[in-house]
Design a protein around this motif. Structure first.
Motif, PDB file in Angstrom:
ATOM      1  N   ASP A 114       0.827  -1.211   0.000  1.00  5.54           N
ATOM      2  CA  ASP A 114       0.000   0.000   0.000  1.00  5.54           C
ATOM      3  C   ASP A 114       0.861   1.261   0.000  1.00  5.54           C
ATOM      4  OD1 ASP A 114      -2.262  -1.548   0.016  1.00  5.54           O
ATOM      5  OD2 ASP A 114      -2.534  -1.468   2.193  1.00  5.54           O
ATOM      6  N   CYS A 115       1.924   1.244   0.803  1.00  5.51           N
ATOM      7  CA  CYS A 115       2.803   2.419   0.895  1.00  5.51           C
ATOM      8  C   CYS A 115       3.505   2.679  -0.437  1.00  5.51           C
ATOM      9  CB  CYS A 115       3.823   2.216   2.013  1.00  5.51           C
ATOM     10  SG  CYS A 115       4.865   3.657   2.312  1.00  5.51           S
ATOM     11  N   LEU A 116       4.029   1.630  -1.069  1.00  3.12           N
ATOM     12  CA  LEU A 116       4.710   1.785  -2.358  1.00  3.12           C
ATOM     13  C   LEU A 116       3.749   2.290  -3.438  1.00  3.12           C
ATOM     14  CD1 LEU A 116       6.932  -1.430  -2.415  1.00  3.12           C
ATOM     15  CD2 LEU A 116       7.761   0.914  -2.419  1.00  3.12           C
ATOM     16  N   ALA A 117       2.527   1.749  -3.436  1.00  3.46           N
ATOM     17  CA  ALA A 117       1.550   2.147  -4.450  1.00  3.46           C
ATOM     18  C   ALA A 117       1.170   3.624  -4.299  1.00  3.46           C
ATOM     19  CB  ALA A 117       0.305   1.270  -4.354  1.00  3.46           C
ATOM     20  N   GLN A 118       0.901   4.051  -3.047  1.00  2.00           N
ATOM     21  CA  GLN A 118       0.526   5.447  -2.827  1.00  2.00           C
ATOM     22  C   GLN A 118       1.698   6.389  -3.057  1.00  2.00           C
ATOM     23  OE1 GLN A 118      -2.085   6.712   0.232  1.00  2.00           O
ATOM     24  NE2 GLN A 118      -2.783   4.660   0.725  1.00  2.00           N
ATOM     25  N   LEU A 119       2.919   5.931  -2.694  1.00  4.30           N
ATOM     26  CA  LEU A 119       4.100   6.756  -2.923  1.00  4.30           C
ATOM     27  C   LEU A 119       4.332   6.957  -4.420  1.00  4.30           C
ATOM     28  CD1 LEU A 119       6.591   8.217  -1.853  1.00  4.30           C
ATOM     29  CD2 LEU A 119       7.798   6.025  -1.812  1.00  4.30           C
ATOM     30  N   GLY A 120       4.167   5.889  -5.185  1.00  2.00           N
ATOM     31  CA  GLY A 120       4.313   6.012  -6.631  1.00  2.00           C
ATOM     32  C   GLY A 120       3.296   6.969  -7.223  1.00  2.00           C
ATOM     33  N   ARG A 121       2.045   6.878  -6.758  1.00  2.00           N
ATOM     34  CA  ARG A 121       1.011   7.783  -7.274  1.00  2.00           C
ATOM     35  C   ARG A 121       1.323   9.232  -6.924  1.00  2.00           C
ATOM     36  NH1 ARG A 121      -5.081   7.374  -5.029  1.00  2.00           N
ATOM     37  NH2 ARG A 121      -3.906   7.870  -3.147  1.00  2.00           N
ATOM     38  N   SER A 122       1.791   9.489  -5.693  1.00  2.00           N
ATOM     39  CA  SER A 122       2.129  10.858  -5.282  1.00  2.00           C
ATOM     40  C   SER A 122       3.274  11.409  -6.124  1.00  2.00           C
ATOM     41  CB  SER A 122       2.513  10.879  -3.797  1.00  2.00           C
ATOM     42  OG  SER A 122       1.440  10.478  -2.985  1.00  2.00           O
ATOM     43  N   LYS A 123       4.261  10.553  -6.405  1.00  2.00           N
ATOM     44  CA  LYS A 123       5.405  11.008  -7.203  1.00  2.00           C
ATOM     45  C   LYS A 123       5.000  11.315  -8.641  1.00  2.00           C
ATOM     46  CE  LYS A 123       9.147   8.865  -4.570  1.00  2.00           C
ATOM     47  NZ  LYS A 123      10.202   7.821  -4.553  1.00  2.00           N
TER      48      LYS A 123
END
Length: 599
Positions: A114-123
């Protein structure tokens, strides 16, 4: 006013509930996490998350703390604060990575995804496309072994968002459709809702309005079937309205916009009201209903100023300018156009600052990556240098051994040849003293054998001279190796042994010693040659000696390691110095004739 009082009453009640449940189980905090974010203002939601994070810290529940912080990052993301969301998620990711090394349980792995997915979307929205791709690929590498796993679907969906943001729509659709197929197999309505929404947005960006309408309609069906009660209903209705509006079906677009408007007011989603109203005003303007569009747009401006939404306010001001222009009121049109342009300049300056921060963030990451790469390259270069040096030492050692064996063999060969020549001379002397009538034939035969042996003697002497030069070069290389490298242990011992081997050889050191060997065959030759022609160089004297041995040009070239043409040129220069014409055969008879005249 009543709505505002009610909202703040709920907020105070929730805070009071959190304080009362401080020493109780996590059920109260779980309830706090389930609060619909759209019910409160940005400041109220931010305060609620801070309270929840503090509660998790007091409870010393790291998992719950990180989970809340990831949820908090969604708040920053939806408010457009991508930089804060990215930094918050980066910090969460570091803590998760540390925890996975200690406790690699499934719940931590799910949180990692979940953290990687949301971090990728934010970036992606922060403009860090390459880093976003790295995050989604990490999900694929760590958790995407199963072709039908949800982690793989999230990674495909994220990659599709990245490529859509970069304008690579065909590639984006390929990844989004892969994600969609996985969610279909899993029968995961939430995943289907997200991917269909992204496909609809990608189609709208390309101007594929019919295709976009199909995807938006699928989203709307999922919302109705699953009975989503959050903002999903509103967004699905707005997206359908935009799709119909692009297809110039303004009546249907107006219907879905009014439905979204009613739901937003009923659910008290204040921050969505201006967004819906701005789309409604745009739809009225496209239909030519300028009076209604004017009222709706003016209300949008007031709400945007109240909420501080500058982008939407700028859009609304420009729409007001267009409406007044259509109505013929050019003064008001110019007024709102100037306001919109001024607001655009303000927003552009803010976006510039955000881009500068984004570029700085990328530069810092790039710099850190380059420093790591440089250290790795330096280490690899050092290892290569050590390996190369060891290879050179081994090569020189092997070469010195072979060279030593060759020198010993050649010295023995030359000594043996000298003995043979002496024996031949003694035999010839005895035959002459005996007065045998066949002495001339035997003498001729012996002279031929002697010439042959002389050739071998010259060949061996020249080869020995070459080995001497190679020995000198090898000794110089070994000394240079000792000077340029700080050798230790076995390497230093190997070089010392090589030096000792080279010192033990006693080869012919110079051309003068070659002349000594030659004088043993033909005494007085060089002495007469130097007296008669003092201007001859050592190389020319050596050429005379080889000709004296009755060697032809090809044999001389082979012995002296020179080309056939260069030997011919040397013989031509020698003719001139010996005052011979080009017609005269340059052989030992000619040379003896010259020497006899001098004698």
């Amino acid at each position: 006013m009543n709505r505002c009082i009610c909202r703040y009453s709920i907020f105070v009640f929730l805070l009071f509930s959190v304080v009362l449940s401080w020493s109780q189980t996590d059920s109260s905090l779980y309830f706090l996490q389930q609060i619909k974010q759209d019910t409160f203002s940005y400041k109220e939601k931010e305060s609620l998350f801070k309270t929840a994070v503090q509660y998790a810290k007091v409870k010393q529940d790291l998992y719950l703390e990180i989970k809340i912080r990831i949820k908090e990052s969604e708040l920053f993301f939806y408010e457009g604060n991508y930089r804060v969301a990215t930094q918050n998620l980066e910090d969460c990711l570091k803590q998760i990575n540390k925890q996975l090394k200690i406790q690699p349980s499934q719940k931590w792995k799910n949180l990692h995804i979940d953290c990687l997915a949301q971090l990728g979307r934010s970036k992606v929205y922060f403009g860090l496309y390459d880093e976003a791709i790295v995050n989604f690929k990490t999900i694929m590498e760590l958790y995407g072994d199963d072709a039908k796993s949800e982690a793989r679907a999230k990674a495909y969906n994220g990659l599709g968002i990245v490529f859509a943001a970069r304008g690579h729509y065909k590639l984006a659709e390929e990844y989004l459709l892969k994600s969609l197929n996985i969610y279909k197999v899993q029968n995961n309505p939430r995943g289907l809702y997200i991917v269909y929404s992204n496909l609809g947005g990608t189609s709208l960006e390309q101007g594929k309005h019919e295709e976009a309408l199909t995807y938006c309609y699928e989203v709307h069906k999922i919302v109705l079937h699953e009975k989503y009660e959050g903002s999903e209903q509103i967004y699905s209705s707005i997206n359908l309205a935009i799709a119909y509006q692009n297809l110039k079906k303004y009546d249907l677009a107006e219907k879905y916009l009014l439905d979204a408007w009613e739901m937003a007011k009923r659910k008290k989603y204040v921050h969505l009201e201006s967004y819906i109203l701005s789309n409604y005003a745009d739809n009225l303007y496209l239909q030519g209903k300028y009076d209604q569009a004017l009222k709706a747009t003016q209300e949008v401006v007031l709400q945007c100023r109240k909420e501080g939404v500058k982008n939407r306010e700028m859009w609304a001001l420009k729409l007001l300018s267009n409406i007044y222009e259509k109505q013929g009121n050019l003064a008001m049109s110019l007024k709102y156009l100037k306001q919109g342009n001024a607001l655009f300049d303000t927003i552009y300056a803010k976006e510039t600052d955000e881009k500068i921060l984004s570029l700085k963030f990328q530069f810092d990451n790039y710099k850190a990556t380059q420093e790591i790469c440089m250290k790795e390259k330096n280490l690899q270069l050092y290892k290569e240098q050590v390996a190369k040096r060891n290879l050179w030492i081994a090569f020189l050692l092997l070469l010195s051994i072979v060279f030593g064996i060759a020198i010993v063999f050649m010295v023995k060969r030359i000594l043996l040849q000298c003995r043979v020549n002496n024996l031949m001379k003694e035999r010839m002397s005895k035959m002459q003293e005996g007065g045998n009538k066949h002495i001339e034939e035997i003498k001729t035969k012996l002279e031929q054998e002697l010439n042959s042996k002389n050739k071998e003697l010259a060949s061996n002497a020249l080869l020995l001279l070459k080995f001497n030069e190679l020995s000198s070069t090898l000794t110089t290389k070994v000394k240079a190796l000792k000077v340029n490298f700080a050798l230790k242990g076995k390497e230093k011992l190997l070089l010392s042994e090589m030096e000792s081997i080279l010192k033990d050889f006693v080869p012919i050191q110079s051309w003068n010693e070659f002349k000594v060997y030659f004088e043993q065959v033909d005494g007085g030759f060089f002495k007469h040659l130097e007296q008669s022609y003092p201007n001859l160089t050592p190389n020319e004297q050596r050429l005379c000696a080889l000709i004296r041995l009755n060697l032809n040009t090809k044999e001389i070239a082979s012995l002296t390691n020179r080309s056939f043409k260069s030997v011919e040129m040397a013989k031509l220069r020698l003719r001139k110095k010996l005052a011979l014409t080009t017609d005269e055969n340059f052989n030992e008879d000619t040379l003896y004739t010259i020497l006899s005249k001098i004698d």
